[in-house]
Design a protein around this motif. Structure first.
Motif, PDB file in Angstrom:
ATOM      1  N   LEU A 136       0.838  -1.284  -0.147  1.00  0.00           N
ATOM      2  CA  LEU A 136       0.107  -0.018  -0.124  1.00  0.00           C
ATOM      3  C   LEU A 136       0.934   1.141  -0.025  1.00  0.00           C
ATOM      4  CD1 LEU A 136      -2.849  -0.880   2.590  1.00  0.00           C
ATOM      5  CD2 LEU A 136      -3.055  -0.803   0.106  1.00  0.00           C
ATOM      6  N   GLN A 137       1.955   1.327   0.698  1.00  0.00           N
ATOM      7  CA  GLN A 137       2.670   2.312   0.711  1.00  0.00           C
ATOM      8  C   GLN A 137       3.487   2.531  -0.456  1.00  0.00           C
ATOM      9  OE1 GLN A 137       5.514   1.480   4.190  1.00  0.00           O
ATOM     10  NE2 GLN A 137       4.007   2.319   5.720  1.00  0.00           N
ATOM     11  N   ASN A 138       3.568   1.446  -1.388  1.00  0.00           N
ATOM     12  CA  ASN A 138       4.324   1.758  -2.680  1.00  0.00           C
ATOM     13  C   ASN A 138       3.317   2.256  -3.727  1.00  0.00           C
ATOM     14  OD1 ASN A 138       7.369   0.671  -2.999  1.00  0.00           O
ATOM     15  ND2 ASN A 138       6.472  -0.657  -1.476  1.00  0.00           N
ATOM     16  N   HIS A 139       2.155   2.353  -3.493  1.00  0.00           N
ATOM     17  CA  HIS A 139       1.148   2.711  -4.638  1.00  0.00           C
ATOM     18  C   HIS A 139       1.331   4.050  -5.420  1.00  0.00           C
ATOM     19  CE1 HIS A 139      -2.449  -0.311  -3.863  1.00  0.00           C
ATOM     20  NE2 HIS A 139      -1.327  -0.601  -4.100  1.00  0.00           N
ATOM     21  N   TYR A 140       1.589   4.970  -4.806  1.00  0.00           N
ATOM     22  CA  TYR A 140       1.797   6.384  -5.379  1.00  0.00           C
ATOM     23  C   TYR A 140       2.998   7.005  -4.759  1.00  0.00           C
ATOM     24  CZ  TYR A 140      -3.126   5.521  -6.768  1.00  0.00           C
ATOM     25  OH  TYR A 140      -4.158   5.014  -7.227  1.00  0.00           O
ATOM     26  N   THR A 141       4.027   6.266  -4.641  1.00  0.00           N
ATOM     27  CA  THR A 141       5.073   7.038  -3.688  1.00  0.00           C
ATOM     28  C   THR A 141       5.891   7.720  -4.740  1.00  0.00           C
ATOM     29  OG1 THR A 141       7.116   6.474  -2.130  1.00  0.00           O
ATOM     30  CG2 THR A 141       6.442   4.774  -4.272  1.00  0.00           C
ATOM     31  N   ASN A 142       5.667   7.428  -5.927  1.00  0.00           N
ATOM     32  CA  ASN A 142       6.905   7.956  -7.378  1.00  0.00           C
ATOM     33  C   ASN A 142       6.021   9.125  -7.879  1.00  0.00           C
ATOM     34  OD1 ASN A 142       8.915   6.306  -6.639  1.00  0.00           O
ATOM     35  ND2 ASN A 142       8.079   4.591  -7.918  1.00  0.00           N
ATOM     36  N   THR A 143       4.962   9.438  -7.436  1.00  0.00           N
ATOM     37  CA  THR A 143       4.166  10.706  -7.905  1.00  0.00           C
ATOM     38  C   THR A 143       4.397  11.758  -7.347  1.00  0.00           C
ATOM     39  OG1 THR A 143       2.390   9.902  -6.401  1.00  0.00           O
ATOM     40  CG2 THR A 143       2.124   9.181  -8.516  1.00  0.00           C
ATOM     41  N   ARG A 144       3.880  13.018  -7.797  1.00  0.00           N
ATOM     42  CA  ARG A 144       4.226  14.105  -7.545  1.00  0.00           C
ATOM     43  C   ARG A 144       4.101  14.327  -5.969  1.00  0.00           C
ATOM     44  NH1 ARG A 144       0.563  19.818  -8.225  1.00  0.00           N
ATOM     45  NH2 ARG A 144       2.023  21.164  -7.283  1.00  0.00           N
ATOM     46  N   LEU A 145       3.092  14.093  -5.388  1.00  0.00           N
ATOM     47  CA  LEU A 145       3.097  14.222  -3.936  1.00  0.00           C
ATOM     48  C   LEU A 145       3.330  12.972  -3.061  1.00  0.00           C
ATOM     49  CD1 LEU A 145      -0.348  16.644  -3.997  1.00  0.00           C
ATOM     50  CD2 LEU A 145       2.145  17.287  -3.296  1.00  0.00           C
ATOM     51  N   GLY A 146       3.781  12.169  -3.649  1.00  0.00           N
ATOM     52  CA  GLY A 146       4.229  10.837  -3.095  1.00  0.00           C
ATOM     53  C   GLY A 146       4.968  10.875  -1.599  1.00  0.00           C
ATOM     54  N   ILE A 147       4.719   9.934  -0.886  1.00  0.00           N
ATOM     55  CA  ILE A 147       5.129  10.015   0.671  1.00  0.00           C
ATOM     56  C   ILE A 147       6.433   8.869   0.466  1.00  0.00           C
ATOM     57  CG2 ILE A 147       4.995   9.353   2.972  1.00  0.00           C
ATOM     58  CD1 ILE A 147       1.925  10.144   2.358  1.00  0.00           C
ATOM     59  N   PRO A 148       7.601   9.501   0.817  1.00  0.00           N
ATOM     60  CA  PRO A 148       8.816   8.625   0.867  1.00  0.00           C
ATOM     61  C   PRO A 148       8.556   7.222   1.637  1.00  0.00           C
ATOM     62  CG  PRO A 148       9.255  10.979   1.187  1.00  0.00           C
ATOM     63  CD  PRO A 148       8.002  10.790   1.334  1.00  0.00           C
ATOM     64  N   LEU A 149       8.982   6.304   1.254  1.00  0.00           N
ATOM     65  CA  LEU A 149       8.974   4.980   1.728  1.00  0.00           C
ATOM     66  C   LEU A 149       9.788   4.837   2.993  1.00  0.00           C
ATOM     67  CD1 LEU A 149       9.151   2.621  -1.035  1.00  0.00           C
ATOM     68  CD2 LEU A 149       7.082   3.067   0.270  1.00  0.00           C
ATOM     69  N   ASP A 150      10.989   5.501   3.122  1.00  0.00           N
ATOM     70  CA  ASP A 150      11.627   5.510   4.601  1.00  0.00           C
ATOM     71  C   ASP A 150      11.360   6.493   5.483  1.00  0.00           C
ATOM     72  OD1 ASP A 150      12.494   7.683   2.934  1.00  0.00           O
ATOM     73  OD2 ASP A 150      14.700   7.456   3.086  1.00  0.00           O
ATOM     74  N   GLN A 151      10.251   7.226   5.212  1.00  0.00           N
ATOM     75  CA  GLN A 151       9.768   8.246   6.281  1.00  0.00           C
ATOM     76  C   GLN A 151       9.270   7.798   7.366  1.00  0.00           C
ATOM     77  OE1 GLN A 151       5.864  11.016   5.876  1.00  0.00           O
ATOM     78  NE2 GLN A 151       7.731  12.032   4.890  1.00  0.00           N
ATOM     79  N   LEU A 152       9.762   7.874   8.601  1.00  0.00           N
ATOM     80  CA  LEU A 152       9.476   7.409   9.998  1.00  0.00           C
ATOM     81  C   LEU A 152       7.806   7.653  10.376  1.00  0.00           C
ATOM     82  CD1 LEU A 152      12.288   8.511  12.090  1.00  0.00           C
ATOM     83  CD2 LEU A 152      11.956   6.219  11.214  1.00  0.00           C
ATOM     84  N   PHE A 153       7.202   6.830  10.886  1.00  0.00           N
ATOM     85  CA  PHE A 153       5.749   6.674  11.141  1.00  0.00           C
ATOM     86  C   PHE A 153       5.490   7.954  11.913  1.00  0.00           C
ATOM     87  CE2 PHE A 153       2.242   5.556  14.001  1.00  0.00           C
ATOM     88  CZ  PHE A 153       1.137   5.644  12.821  1.00  0.00           C
ATOM     89  N   VAL A 154       6.173   8.448  12.754  1.00  0.00           N
ATOM     90  CA  VAL A 154       5.586   9.887  13.358  1.00  0.00           C
ATOM     91  C   VAL A 154       5.534  10.859  12.607  1.00  0.00           C
ATOM     92  CG1 VAL A 154       8.223  10.253  14.070  1.00  0.00           C
ATOM     93  CG2 VAL A 154       6.201  10.981  15.444  1.00  0.00           C
ATOM     94  N   PHE A 155       6.605  10.890  11.495  1.00  0.00           N
ATOM     95  CA  PHE A 155       6.499  11.912  10.731  1.00  0.00           C
ATOM     96  C   PHE A 155       5.326  11.585   9.753  1.00  0.00           C
ATOM     97  CE2 PHE A 155      11.135  12.202  11.714  1.00  0.00           C
ATOM     98  CZ  PHE A 155      10.954  13.464  12.449  1.00  0.00           C
ATOM     99  N   ARG A 156       5.059  10.371   9.305  1.00  0.00           N
ATOM    100  CA  ARG A 156       3.972  10.022   8.361  1.00  0.00           C
ATOM    101  C   ARG A 156       2.870  10.543   9.194  1.00  0.00           C
ATOM    102  NH1 ARG A 156       5.298   6.054   4.473  1.00  0.00           N
ATOM    103  NH2 ARG A 156       3.222   5.937   4.048  1.00  0.00           N
ATOM    104  N   LEU A 157       2.420  10.199  10.192  1.00  0.00           N
ATOM    105  CA  LEU A 157       1.278  10.448  10.956  1.00  0.00           C
ATOM    106  C   LEU A 157       1.290  12.116  11.176  1.00  0.00           C
ATOM    107  CD1 LEU A 157      -1.175   9.766  13.019  1.00  0.00           C
ATOM    108  CD2 LEU A 157       0.585   9.804  14.932  1.00  0.00           C
ATOM    109  N   PHE A 158       2.290  12.768  11.465  1.00  0.00           N
ATOM    110  CA  PHE A 158       2.234  14.350  11.485  1.00  0.00           C
ATOM    111  C   PHE A 158       1.985  14.971  10.422  1.00  0.00           C
ATOM    112  CE2 PHE A 158       4.040  18.624  11.341  1.00  0.00           C
ATOM    113  CZ  PHE A 158       3.622  19.103  12.296  1.00  0.00           C
TER     114      PHE A 158
END
Length: 364
Positions: free
Chosen positions: A254-276
Motif C-alpha cells: 500500500l505504501q508503494n502505490h503512489y510513492t513515485n508521483t508528485r505528492l508521493g510519501i517517501p517509503l523511508d519516512q518514519l511513522f511519527v512523521f507520516r502521522l504528523f
C-alpha cells in the motif's frame, strides 16, 4: 429541470433543516451561516466538475454508472455506480441535478456535528470547531455523490449516536459504513473488540453478571464474524493476506502505490512523521507556492495544528467520560493510525483526513 430543482432544493431543504435545527438546539445564526456556506460549496463543486477537464471521481462515477454490477457485492464504487444509475436512468436526472440533491445528506451530517458542538461550554473551543467545519477542503470534499460525502454522513451519525448514547444510530452508522467503505466498519468493529476486552478486565470485576457476559460474548462474536467477512470477501488479496498474518507485506504494498508521483510519501519516512504529515502537511512554511488552492490547504492545516494543540492542552475531565466516548475516540484514533501508515500520497491525504479530523477534534 436544474433551475426548477435548484429552487426546490434550496427552499425545501432550508425548511426541513431549519425546523430540524431547532430540535437539535443549533442557534439560528449558526444554522443560517453554515447552510449558506454548504449551498455555495455544493454549487461550486458542481461547477468545478463541469468545467474542469479532469473533474473528480464524482463525475467519473456518474458517467460510468453502467459499470454497476448487481451480481457482485453492492459496496464501495459499485454502490455509488448503482445510486447514480438510479438517478440517471430511472429518475432521468442529469449530473448537476443528481449532485445538487446531495445537499440533504451532506448538510444533515454537518447539522448533527453542530448540534454536538452546541453543547460545548467553552466559547474558544466552539469557535475553533466552527472554523474547522467551515474549512474549504472539508466543504468541497463532503459534497457530491461519492464515497467521501457518504462517509462523512455515516460517521456524523456514528458520532451523534455516541453523543446521545443511541445504540440504534451507532448500529445504523456501522451498517452504512459497511456498504460505503468496509474498512471503516473493520476499524470500528476492531475498536469495539479492543474496548470490550478492556471493559471485561477493568469493569466486570465490579459488575460481573450473566447478562453482561452474554452481551459481551455476543458483540465480540458478531464483530469477529463481520470482520472475517470483510477481510475474506471484500478487501481482495489484502484481506486474504491479513488473515494469513502477512500484515507487513500489505503495508509495504500500500505504501508503494503512489510513492513515485508528485505528492508521493517517501517509503523511508518514519511513522511519527507520516502521522504528523498526514494531518498537517503542507504547512505555510513547508515551501513557497503560487497555487491558491495549495495556499488555502496550508492555512487549513495550520488551523488544524493549532486546534489539536489547544484541545490537547485543555483536555479535561477525561476520567468522567462515559464508555461510549472511549469507544468513539478509539475508533477514530485507530482509523488515523491505519490511514496515516498506509497512505502513499499526500494528495489522497488532503481529502481522506476529513473522515477523521472534525470527529476526533470534537471528541477531544
Amino acid at each position: 429541470m436544474f433551475i426548477f430543482l435548484f429552487i426546490f432544493s434550496c427552499f425545501f431543504s432550508y425548511y426541513i433543516f431549519f425546523n430540524l435545527s431547532k430540535k437539535l438546539h443549533v442557534p439560528q445564526i449558526v444554522f443560517n451561516i453554515f447552510y449558506l456556506i454548504k449551498f455555495i460549496y455544493i454549487l461550486y463543486f458542481i461547477y468545478f466538475n463541469i468545467t474542469d477537464p479532469f473533474g473528480t471521481d464524482t463525475r467519473a462515477h456518474f458517467r460510468n454508472n453502467d459499470n454497476f454490477n448487481p451480481d457482485t457485492f453492492i459496496i464501495g464504487d459499485n454502490l455509488v455506480y448503482g445510486i447514480n444509475l438510479f438517478f440517471s436512468k430511472i429518475l432521468l436526472l442529469d449530473f448537476e441535478t443528481t449532485n445538487l440533491l446531495t445537499i440533504f445528506p451532506s448538510f444533515l451530517a454537518t447539522l448533527l456535528l453542530l448540534s454536538i458542538i452546541t453543547n460545548i461550554d467553552e466559547m474558544k473551543k466552539k469557535l475553533l470547531l466552527y472554523l474547522i467545519l467551515i474549512s474549504p477542503s472539508l466543504n468541497f470534499w463532503t459534497n457530491g455523490l461519492n464515497k467521501d460525502m457518504l462517509s462523512y454522513f455515516t460517521l456524523s451519525i456514528f458520532l451523534y449516536g455516541i453523543f446521545k448514547k443511541q445504540f440504534l444510530l451507532i448500529t445504523l452508522s456501522v451498517v452504512l459504513t459497511f456498504f460505503i467503505r468496509p474498512y471503516l466498519t473493520f476499524v470500528i468493529l476492531t475498536s469495539l473488540i479492543v474496548f470490550l476486552t478492556f471493559k471485561i478486565i477493568f469493569r466486570f470485576r465490579y459488575n460481573f453478571t450473566f447478562k453482561n457476559i452474554l452481551l459481551v460474548v455476543f458483540l465480540i462474536s458478531a464483530s469477529l464474524t463481520v470482520l472475517y467477512i470483510i477481510l475474506y470477501f471484500l478487501l481482495g488479496s489484502f484481506g486474504i493476506q491479513f488473515l494469513n498474518g502477512d500484515i507487513f507485506n500489505i503495508i509495504s504494498n500500500l505504501q508503494n502505490h503512489y510513492t513515485n508521483t508528485r505528492l508521493g510519501i517517501p517509503l523511508d519516512q518514519l511513522f511519527v512523521f507520516r502521522l504528523f504529515n498526514y494531518l498537517f502537511y503542507p504547512l505555510p512554511w513547508s515551501y513557497q507556492t503560487t497555487e491558491i488552492l495549495l495556499a488555502i490547504i496550508m492555512f487549513e492545516n495550520l488551523l488544524i495544528l493549532f486546534t489539536f494543540i489547544y484541545f490537547i492542552i485543555n483536555w479535561k475531565n477525561l476520567l468522567n467520560q462515559n464508555y461510549l466516548y472511549f469507544f468513539g475516540l478509539m475508533s477514530f484514533i485507530f482509523l488515523l493510525l491505519m490511514l496515516s501508515l498506509i497512505t502513499s500520497n499526500y494528495g489522497i491525504a488532503f481529502r481522506q483526513k476529513w473522515m477523521i479530523v472534525p470527529f476526533i477534534l470534537i471528541l477531544f
